[in-house]
Design an enzyme around this catalytic site. Sequence first.
Site, short mmCIF file in Angstrom:
data_model
loop_
_atom_site.label_atom_id
_atom_site.label_comp_id
_atom_site.label_asym_id
_atom_site.label_seq_id
_atom_site.Cartn_x
_atom_site.Cartn_y
_atom_site.Cartn_z
N PRO A 54 17.65 23.46 35.44
CA PRO A 54 17.50 23.38 33.98
C PRO A 54 18.03 24.62 33.26
O PRO A 54 18.72 24.50 32.25
CB PRO A 54 15.99 23.21 33.79
CG PRO A 54 15.55 22.48 35.03
CD PRO A 54 16.39 23.09 36.12
N GLN A 113 43.77 21.43 16.20
CA GLN A 113 44.65 20.55 15.42
C GLN A 113 44.89 21.12 14.02
O GLN A 113 46.00 21.04 13.48
CB GLN A 113 44.04 19.16 15.33
CG GLN A 113 44.95 18.11 14.70
CD GLN A 113 46.12 17.72 15.60
OE1 GLN A 113 46.08 17.98 16.80
NE2 GLN A 113 47.13 17.11 15.02
N GLY A 128 31.91 19.19 46.33
CA GLY A 128 31.69 19.15 44.89
C GLY A 128 30.21 19.19 44.55
O GLY A 128 29.48 20.08 44.99
N ARG A 163 46.30 29.94 5.54
CA ARG A 163 47.53 29.21 5.88
C ARG A 163 47.92 28.23 4.78
O ARG A 163 47.07 27.48 4.28
CB ARG A 163 47.32 28.46 7.19
CG ARG A 163 48.49 27.58 7.61
CD ARG A 163 49.69 28.39 8.02
NE ARG A 163 50.76 27.54 8.53
CZ ARG A 163 51.99 27.96 8.76
NH1 ARG A 163 52.31 29.22 8.54
NH2 ARG A 163 52.90 27.13 9.23
N GLU A 180 20.27 26.79 34.44
CA GLU A 180 21.72 26.85 34.63
C GLU A 180 22.43 25.94 33.64
O GLU A 180 23.46 26.30 33.05
CB GLU A 180 22.07 26.46 36.07
CG GLU A 180 23.54 26.57 36.39
CD GLU A 180 23.84 26.30 37.86
OE1 GLU A 180 25.03 26.11 38.19
OE2 GLU A 180 22.89 26.28 38.67
N ARG A 181 21.89 24.75 33.44
CA ARG A 181 22.53 23.81 32.51
C ARG A 181 22.33 24.23 31.06
O ARG A 181 23.21 24.04 30.22
CB ARG A 181 22.01 22.40 32.79
CG ARG A 181 22.62 21.88 34.08
CD ARG A 181 21.98 20.66 34.66
NE ARG A 181 22.71 20.30 35.89
CZ ARG A 181 22.25 19.50 36.83
NH1 ARG A 181 21.05 18.97 36.72
NH2 ARG A 181 22.99 19.24 37.90
N GLU A 214 31.56 23.58 48.32
CA GLU A 214 32.46 23.62 49.48
C GLU A 214 33.65 22.70 49.25
O GLU A 214 33.56 21.75 48.46
CB GLU A 214 31.71 23.17 50.74
CG GLU A 214 30.57 24.07 51.12
CD GLU A 214 29.88 23.64 52.40
OE1 GLU A 214 28.99 24.36 52.86
OE2 GLU A 214 30.23 22.57 52.94
#
Length: 382
Positions: A243, A339, A132, A271, A245-246, A128
Amino acid sequence: MRREIYTPDHEAFRQLAREFIDKEVVPNYPAWEKDGQMPRTVFEQLGALGLLGTAIPEEFGGAGLPDYRYNAVLQEEAQRALVTLSTVRTQIDVILPYFLEYANAEQRQRWFPGLASGRLLTAVAMTEPGTGSDLAGMRSTAVRDGDEYVLNGAKTFITGGLLADLVVVVARSSTVPENRRAGLTLLVVEDGMPGFEKGRVLEKMGCKVQDTVELSFDNVRVPVANRLGEEGAAFGYLGHNLPQERMTVAVGSVAQARAALTATIEYVKERKAFGTPVASFQNTKFELAAMSTEIEAAQALVDNAVLALVERRLSGADAARVKLFATEVQARVVDRCLQLFGGYGYMIEYPIARLYTDARVARIYAGTSEVMKVIIAKSLGV
């Protein structure tokens, strides 16, 4: 390094996923990025191939295989192809477990066939404005009125909310002063219910194919028959699935880091700078070697945790450790890869630029890196 967590069945599933992604996703991905979403037809194609419903019982059109490794394979193959299927990942890794665990017999009959076929799309509405990661501070309310709940509130950062037919909403159904975590309930809000509005589509720096929206609920009358699980028990339900979800984020992070490294190796071989391939420079070799080592370390950690998750022995603290480490490795690898691309790495036409912007959210969603550290610290008794 050799990985040993997958069986021949998983590898057959991988080949099917790879063929679909290479043929149907990769050529269309740039157009989906411009549109800001993936077409519904793609979910139906995935469903027809059996790539969405592996965990859904066979009687409802699924494969009856509650094995998270199939989900991991699908995500790895997407990242290998340098695409991110965030909405698919959210549907099968984050939201489907709530239906599998808490839907009653009637709800299974009503929703599971559509979930397996890809005809029913889902979202979960937790976050919401102003709350957070503090789910206990939720202000959306669900007041019982006979056989219905009257739902009011607003949600933000909702992945897949634009196309969702079913939205699992977390709302406060009662207040328990001595326990902020008590009194939360899961309600399944259906698209088209009066008072349910899909608001602004949020423009993000990355994950462009994942639509992210704001949702509002103004006296939405949700039948009690659409409640998942018991009233007031949602906080425990949310913790039960954290668990996985992570782990979902961790799996994707390592797979993306590996894809970034592969793309970078190909680039530096071709390159030239100062008349010689960039790959021939000692600094390039050292950077690639260091990144490869970090990726293999993260992969070993993730694979061990995946097996623990499948065997239902992965703790919340260990899932937090894996997510923290995997996402930090992802961030370092993608940054160092960019980089090595030099100025071209900053050009959006090169996939490394998209990987860079996509990667940033991994240390935020499903619990920020700071929240992961708090969880880990608590497990250490401090």
